[in-house]
Design an enzyme around this catalytic site. Sequence first.
Site, PDB file in Angstrom:
ATOM      1  N   PHE A 129      -3.041  -6.293   4.961  1.00  9.56           N
ATOM      2  CA  PHE A 129      -1.635  -6.768   4.282  1.00  9.56           C
ATOM      3  C   PHE A 129      -0.782  -5.711   4.610  1.00  9.56           C
ATOM      4  CE2 PHE A 129       1.278  -7.028   0.483  1.00  9.56           C
ATOM      5  CZ  PHE A 129       1.750  -8.371   1.000  1.00  9.56           C
ATOM      6  N   ASP A 215      -1.531   2.527   6.360  1.00  6.23           N
ATOM      7  CA  ASP A 215      -1.062   1.862   5.411  1.00  6.23           C
ATOM      8  C   ASP A 215      -1.748   2.266   4.064  1.00  6.23           C
ATOM      9  OD1 ASP A 215       0.249   0.522   3.430  1.00  6.23           O
ATOM     10  OD2 ASP A 215       0.190  -1.517   4.545  1.00  6.23           O
ATOM     11  N   LYS A 245       3.694   1.585  -4.134  1.00  6.47           N
ATOM     12  CA  LYS A 245       2.807   1.223  -5.258  1.00  6.47           C
ATOM     13  C   LYS A 245       2.867   2.384  -6.256  1.00  6.47           C
ATOM     14  CE  LYS A 245       0.768  -3.091  -4.016  1.00  6.47           C
ATOM     15  NZ  LYS A 245       0.656  -3.591  -2.626  1.00  6.47           N
TER      16      LYS A 245
HETATM   17  C1  LIG Z   1       1.604  -4.251  -1.960  1.00 11.05           C
HETATM   18  C2  LIG Z   1       1.256  -3.724  -0.120  1.00 11.05           C
HETATM   19  C3  LIG Z   1       2.419  -3.557   0.493  1.00 11.05           C
HETATM   20  C4  LIG Z   1       3.993  -4.162   0.278  1.00 11.05           C
HETATM   21  O1  LIG Z   1       4.321  -3.548  -0.790  1.00 11.05           O
HETATM   22  P1  LIG Z   1       5.520  -4.096  -1.116  1.00 11.05           P
HETATM   23  O2  LIG Z   1       6.068  -3.139  -2.343  1.00 11.05           O
HETATM   24  O3  LIG Z   1       5.373  -5.449  -2.007  1.00 11.05           O
HETATM   25  O4  LIG Z   1       6.551  -4.231  -0.282  1.00 11.05           O
HETATM   26  C5  LIG Z   1       2.217  -3.016   1.737  1.00 11.05           C
HETATM   27  N1  LIG Z   1       0.613  -2.663   2.246  1.00 11.05           N
HETATM   28  C6  LIG Z   1      -0.113  -2.763   1.308  1.00 11.05           C
HETATM   29  C7  LIG Z   1      -1.409  -2.253   1.530  1.00 11.05           C
HETATM   30  C8  LIG Z   1       0.222  -3.174  -0.095  1.00 11.05           C
HETATM   31  O5  LIG Z   1      -0.854  -3.265  -0.761  1.00 11.05           O
END
Ligand SMILES: *Cc1c(COP(=O)(O)O)cnc(C)c1O
Length: 398
Positions: A129, A215, A245
Amino acid sequence: MSSDLMAVYNRAPVEVERGEGVWLHTTDGRTFLDCVAGIATNSLGHAHPALVEALNRQADKLWHVSNIFRIPGQEALATRLVDNSFADVVFFGNSGSEAVECALKTARRYHAVSGAPERIDIFGFAGSFHGRTYAAINASGNPAYVEGFGPRLPGYEQLDVDDIAGIEAAIRRPAAAAVIVEPVQGEGGARALDEAWLRRVRQLCDETGTLLIFDEVQCGMGRTGKLFAHQWFDGLAPDIMAVAKALGGGFPVGACLATAKAAKGMTTGVHGSTFGGNPLAMAVGTAAFDLIAQDATMANVLSVSQLLKDRLGDLVARYPDIAVDVRGKGLLIGVKLIPNNREMMATARDHGLLVAGGGENCIRLLPSLLIAAQEAEDAVARLEVAFAETRANLAKAA
Ligand SMILES: *Cc1c(COP(=O)(O)O)cnc(C)c1O
């Protein structure tokens, strides 16, 4: 319930009025032990006094000026990120998706200014994700996210983590630009990729000049017991990394980190953001960083995550009809269930425990990095009550 809001969220019937540490108090007088933490975002718990103070102090002085001016808070937080990572430079945005977006643009620009504009292919992985912007959904490994939004963007492809031969063939293609991977998959169900796999992908990228993007939006910023999850492996680093986050401890902020080499195409006018790195976000982000990076915080993550792993392992052993696996890393914990995970989240809620969902029918526990051992024990006790109730209900239905 009718609402003036777009119906994109499946919201739990919980309306929180205030929080303190790992505890949330609702408008209707209920109290919950919070193992969601805004999905790994309120990593220092709710209303941490140092963050409240940093926000209030900055709010009294200046909220916003635009990136056409110098913003000293950006220098302060960027220096901390650079001094504690592989990176040489940082770009600030407001979210994880924007951090990912910047990472993907940085990778393609790198090749474009290196005389290889044909190198545009970005390889992501099934179960990953990366956010909800167009580029992020095309990079993510969940086909449902791209459905109904027109044609897929060119140059994005999903690979299978377990198909090493396919991964090698992809990275060796002349059009390969970058690989994007979560060292610990979050939404996908708390799946930690192993060291040998990550090193192999790094090596293939090195051999071919393909850039490696980590990521760490969810697994970074102390969640696994190191500041960044990949730092568990000596000498292993990406070229570009997205974080968000926990970076703002609950205040919206994201960052794209890169080596000077990988960022060589990100020159004046190439990218930008109105709100990115605004003084409020930088004040809170800097205060959050200083707390998360403390040895005591990382030591707490290590000890409490071990305790949770042991207790949850016991629970799985005693409830093999309910749960089959405990996985993840540090305080990014997944428990893979047999009965439906959404129903378990509701049952846990009935017993005052908030947990998140995840891929592969997991529930995820992502509590504050400052959660006390006693609170972790409490969480497992509440989860056990939910398991027992689920078992009783299944017996009744049978
Ligand atoms: C939550 C998340 C995102 C997206 O972050 P947003 O602040 O919702 O745009 C991207 N990558 C990972 C691994 C995430 O957990």
